[in-house]
Design an enzyme around this catalytic site. Structure first.
Site, PDB file in Angstrom:
ATOM      1  N   HIS A 124       5.451  -6.295   7.403  1.00 25.62           N
ATOM      2  CA  HIS A 124       5.915  -7.685   7.333  1.00 25.62           C
ATOM      3  C   HIS A 124       7.033  -7.936   8.350  1.00 25.62           C
ATOM      4  CE1 HIS A 124       3.354  -8.433   3.826  1.00 25.62           C
ATOM      5  NE2 HIS A 124       3.710  -7.420   3.252  1.00 25.62           N
ATOM      6  N   ASP A 161      -3.572  -3.005   3.845  1.00 26.03           N
ATOM      7  CA  ASP A 161      -2.742  -3.211   2.885  1.00 26.03           C
ATOM      8  C   ASP A 161      -3.155  -4.817   2.154  1.00 26.03           C
ATOM      9  OD1 ASP A 161       0.408  -2.671   1.964  1.00 26.03           O
ATOM     10  OD2 ASP A 161       0.025  -4.509   1.846  1.00 26.03           O
ATOM     11  N   HIS A 163      -1.659  -6.993   1.310  1.00 28.60           N
ATOM     12  CA  HIS A 163      -0.730  -8.230   1.884  1.00 28.60           C
ATOM     13  C   HIS A 163      -1.233  -8.481   3.544  1.00 28.60           C
ATOM     14  CE1 HIS A 163       1.472  -6.728  -1.545  1.00 28.60           C
ATOM     15  NE2 HIS A 163       1.587  -7.923  -1.890  1.00 28.60           N
ATOM     16  N   ASP A 249      -2.090  -0.885  -1.975  1.00 34.01           N
ATOM     17  CA  ASP A 249      -1.944  -1.758  -2.819  1.00 34.01           C
ATOM     18  C   ASP A 249      -3.248  -2.769  -3.195  1.00 34.01           C
ATOM     19  OD1 ASP A 249      -1.416  -3.029  -0.496  1.00 34.01           O
ATOM     20  OD2 ASP A 249       0.744  -3.645  -1.049  1.00 34.01           O
TER      21      ASP A 249
HETATM   22 ZN   LIG Z   1       1.433  -4.881   0.447  1.00 28.98          ZN
END
Ligand SMILES: [Zn+2]
Length: 352
Positions: A124, A161, A163, A249
């Site tokens: 991120h 991931d 996200h 995740d």
């Molecule tokens: Zn994540």
């Protein structure tokens, strides 16, 4: 086939009571490694701190200053999700440096593949901002080392991931040497990663590939996306090395992810990546740990990944599958086949 890992107890110094991204994640992986019987087969690489110059190739000096200053004050919050402790500056440099050590070993032929078991995660972190539990973008910093110092002209980063890897996307959005592919739940933090974000149209057209997926997508949906979207794009791009933002995740048990992958579902994705690396990159592939917040799912997935990297079967799936129907993903696949520049070039018409 030599498989390398990097892992270091000093990553534990970056931890925050009550936060899901805590030192217990890597401690559990370390314990699982010891009981797995895999350690004698793995080459553990020495690590070093990244230099400031290596970070500045990707991040702004203002962003680095902010993390260092907050650490020097004893720590605090960068934003509501992202913490810094007194040790986080040093740990952040070590996580980036460990990832560099792994990709250098691959590029120099000292190992075939590797897994950087690092914290804090990185995907991120943008060029100008630490966010989403991430201080520095470990995989992007390592990718820049490969492009700047080794004879690598094209590399691909696959991010599974749950996200969106917004930081990695931002950093390479205008860089046509890097294909960035992300599968992620949508809508979910950080809110980016739409299908129409496909790279700068003038400098890097088609070298960003986003696959936003509905909640509940599981083993069958992800496998299909990898076979019908990610695989054809990577074969069209022809990278010389493959890097993977390996966040776990998207497991069904994850406390912050809404997806339904099982450990064996992750193993299928990893097997695809290893096969493509074998076909296109002379086996050169490096995994970098990102998220994964159910400790049992995280450790089982990391061990399954390492077993596959060593040429073994993935082993048991101690958590099993989630028995729920998966959402229909025909529309997103058709949209990508008909609109994404790289998939149009690949002539991928099949909508099976
Ligand atoms: Zn994540």
């Amino acid at each position: 086939m030599t498989t390398a890992i990097v892992i270091d107890q000093r990553f534990d110094l970056h931890t925050w009571h009550g936060h899901v991204e805590h030192a217990g994640r890597l401690q559990a992986i370390q314990r699982a490694l010891q009981t797995s019987g895999l350690l004698p087969s793995l080459m553990q690489l020495p690590i070093r701190a990244a230099t400031e110059a290596e970070l500045l190739a990707v991040h702004s000096s203002h962003m680095l200053h902010r993390v260092r200053q907050l650490a020097s004050y004893g720590g605090g919050q960068i934003d509501s999700d992202t913490y810094v402790t007194a040790d986080s500056w040093d740990v952040g440099l070590l996580a980036a440096g460990a990832t560099i050590a792994m990709v250098e070993a691959i590029a120099e032929g000292r190992c075939h593949n590797g897994f950087a078991l690092v914290r804090p995660p990185g995907h991120h972190a943008t060029d100008v901002r630490s966010m989403g539990f991430c201080l520095f973008n470990n995989i992007a910093i390592a990718a820049r080392v490969l492009l700047d110092r080794y004879d690598i002209r094209r590399l691909a980063i696959v991010d599974f991931d749950v996200h969106h890897g917004n930081g990695t996307q931002d950093i390479f959005y205008r860089d046509g040497r890097v294909l960035f592919c992300s599968t992620h739940a949508s809508p979910l933090y950080p809110g980016t990663g739409a299908v129409y974000e496909t790279g700068d149209p003038h400098m890097a057209n088609g070298t960003t590939l986003n696959v936003p997926l509905p909640y509940g997508t599981g083993d069958e949906g992800y496998d299909r996306v990898f076979r019908q979207v990610i695989g054809p794009a990577i074969h069209q791009f022809q990278p010389e090395i493959l890097l993977v933002s390996a966040g776990f995740d998207a497991h069904w048990s994850d406390p912050i992810g809404p997806m339904a992958l099982s450990v064996h579902g992750f193993a299928r994705l990893v097997q695809h990546l290893l096969t493509w690396a074998q076909t296109l990159c002379n086996g050169r592939i490096g995994f970098v740990l990102e998220g994964g917040y159910n400790i049992a799912a995280l450790t089982a997935s990391v061990i399954a990944t390492l077993r596959l990297m060593l040429g073994m079967d993935p082993g048991p799936d101690p958590l099993g599958k989630m028995n729920a129907p998966e959402p229909n993903i025909d529309r997103i696949i058709t949209t990508l086949h008909t609109q994404h520049p790289l998939l149009i070039q690949a002539g991928y018409q099949g909508v099976a």
